[in-house]
Enzyme design. Structure first.
Site, mmCIF file in Angstrom:
data_model
loop_
_atom_site.group_PDB
_atom_site.id
_atom_site.type_symbol
_atom_site.label_atom_id
_atom_site.label_comp_id
_atom_site.label_asym_id
_atom_site.label_seq_id
_atom_site.Cartn_x
_atom_site.Cartn_y
_atom_site.Cartn_z
ATOM 1 N N SER A 7 0.930 25.821 47.022
ATOM 2 C CA SER A 7 1.811 27.120 47.049
ATOM 3 C C SER A 7 1.442 27.847 48.524
ATOM 4 C CB SER A 7 1.007 28.024 46.193
ATOM 5 O OG SER A 7 1.709 29.262 45.712
ATOM 6 N N TRP B 260 4.918 27.282 49.305
ATOM 7 C CA TRP B 260 5.519 28.813 49.418
ATOM 8 C C TRP B 260 5.458 29.093 50.732
ATOM 9 C CZ3 TRP B 260 5.206 33.669 50.710
ATOM 10 C CH2 TRP B 260 6.204 34.623 50.235
ATOM 11 N N ASP C 131 9.685 24.587 38.838
ATOM 12 C CA ASP C 131 8.915 25.767 39.695
ATOM 13 C C ASP C 131 9.783 26.940 39.707
ATOM 14 O OD1 ASP C 131 7.412 27.328 41.452
ATOM 15 O OD2 ASP C 131 6.792 25.654 42.613
ATOM 16 N N HIS D 249 5.023 25.225 38.874
ATOM 17 C CA HIS D 249 4.513 25.427 40.224
ATOM 18 C C HIS D 249 2.975 25.228 40.300
ATOM 19 C CE1 HIS D 249 3.942 27.776 43.689
ATOM 20 N NE2 HIS D 249 2.861 28.430 43.530
#
Length: 297
Positions: A167, A192, A213, A245
């Protein structure tokens, strides 16, 4: 006086066969020696699909805890490492958790990767709310600690280092690769980051996204990261089928086998693992795969 015509002497068949065998052995030994000389960082036996899918690799491992009070620049963590040094030093990988998470969320990767012949550092961040750029800095601080002052520093080759993260930690691994071009491998796991383009990255990068996700959708994150890396870079994009995710937070064979292959290929320069990356792998666990095969690194 009668002259004798000279005759050509031929060795017995068994002698010729022995000579041929000796030549073959010499060639084979020479080839093996040359290969070892060209690739001195190979660790462990020749890989198979079963060996990279196994829960544990060929190396016995141990672990040690690093207190946040004893380090600077990151929040401490756990080091997993091979117990034997008979084959020499190892490459090392630092792994960051995601937003609000601790190292426990990615701890399964520690022994799994270490048993394949790496020193692995799963870290805690200074704050659970640290953003990707900060997590990238902390991954680099963790690698500096590993190679500079950790209890296992003598087991590590400081020139063979990589980063991973989940992430925001995955976004951090891209930031770390951008900041330190000498890194040999980066693997963002359902990464991310508000930054999508990393056009100056020179580190071979495997992007792992998840088809379902909803936190970092692949269309706006993992796919964009892959497209935003240089076209000439050794890079790959693997999308986990029917995965969320949080797929990297539990033991996952697909993540493990291709992460192992990528780290071996680029941190150890072990071309024995190329077979698992090129041609592009297929299977029900993978919804999409892209790669810049053949690899140049």
């Amino acid at each position: 006086m009668q002259m004798k015509t000279p005759s050509t002497h031929r060795a017995p068949k068994w002698t010729r066969a022995a000579a041929a065998l000796a030549a073959t052995v010499a060639l084979t030994t020479g080839a093996a020696t040359a290969e070892a000389a060209e690739n001195p960082f190979e660790r462990g036996p020749a890989p198979t699909t079963a060996s990279i899918e196994a829960l544990r690799g060929p190396f016995a491992t141990a672990q040690t805890t690093v207190s946040s009070l004893s380090v600077r620049g990151f929040g401490g963590g756990t080091i997993y490492y091979p117990t034997s040094t008979a084959e020499g030093t190892f490459g090392a990988v630092a792994i960051s958790p995601g937003y609000t998470a601790s190292q426990s969320s990615i701890s399964w990767l520690g022994p799994r990767l270490a048993s394949q012949g790496f020193v692995v550092f799963t870290i805690d961040t200074n704050s659970r709310y640290d953003q990707p750029a900060s997590r990238g800095d902390q991954l680099l601080a963790a690698l500096d600690y590993l190679t500079g002052s950790s209890a296992v520093r003598d087991r590590i080759d400081p020139d063979r280092l990589g980063v991973m993260g989940h992430s925001m930690g995955g976004g951090g691994s891209l930031e770390a690769a951008e900041d330190r071009p000498s890194l040999q491998a980066a693997i963002p796991l359902t990464g991310w980051n508000t930054t999508k383009t990393f056009s100056t990255v020179r580190t071979p990068t495997l992007i792992i996204g998840a088809e379902d996700d909803s936190v970092a959708p692949v269309a706006t994150h993992s796919e964009r990261f892959y497209e935003g890396l240089p076209a000439t870079l050794d890079k790959a994009y693997l999308e986990l089928a029917n995965a969320s995710h949080f797929a990297p937070n539990t033991s996952n064979t697909t993540i493990a086998k291709y992460s192992i292959s990528w780290l071996k290929r680029f941190i150890d320069n072990d071309t024995r693992y190329e077979q698992f990356l090129c041609p592009a792998p297929r299977g029900t666990a993978i919804s999409e795969y892209r790669d810049t095969c053949p690899h140049q690194g």
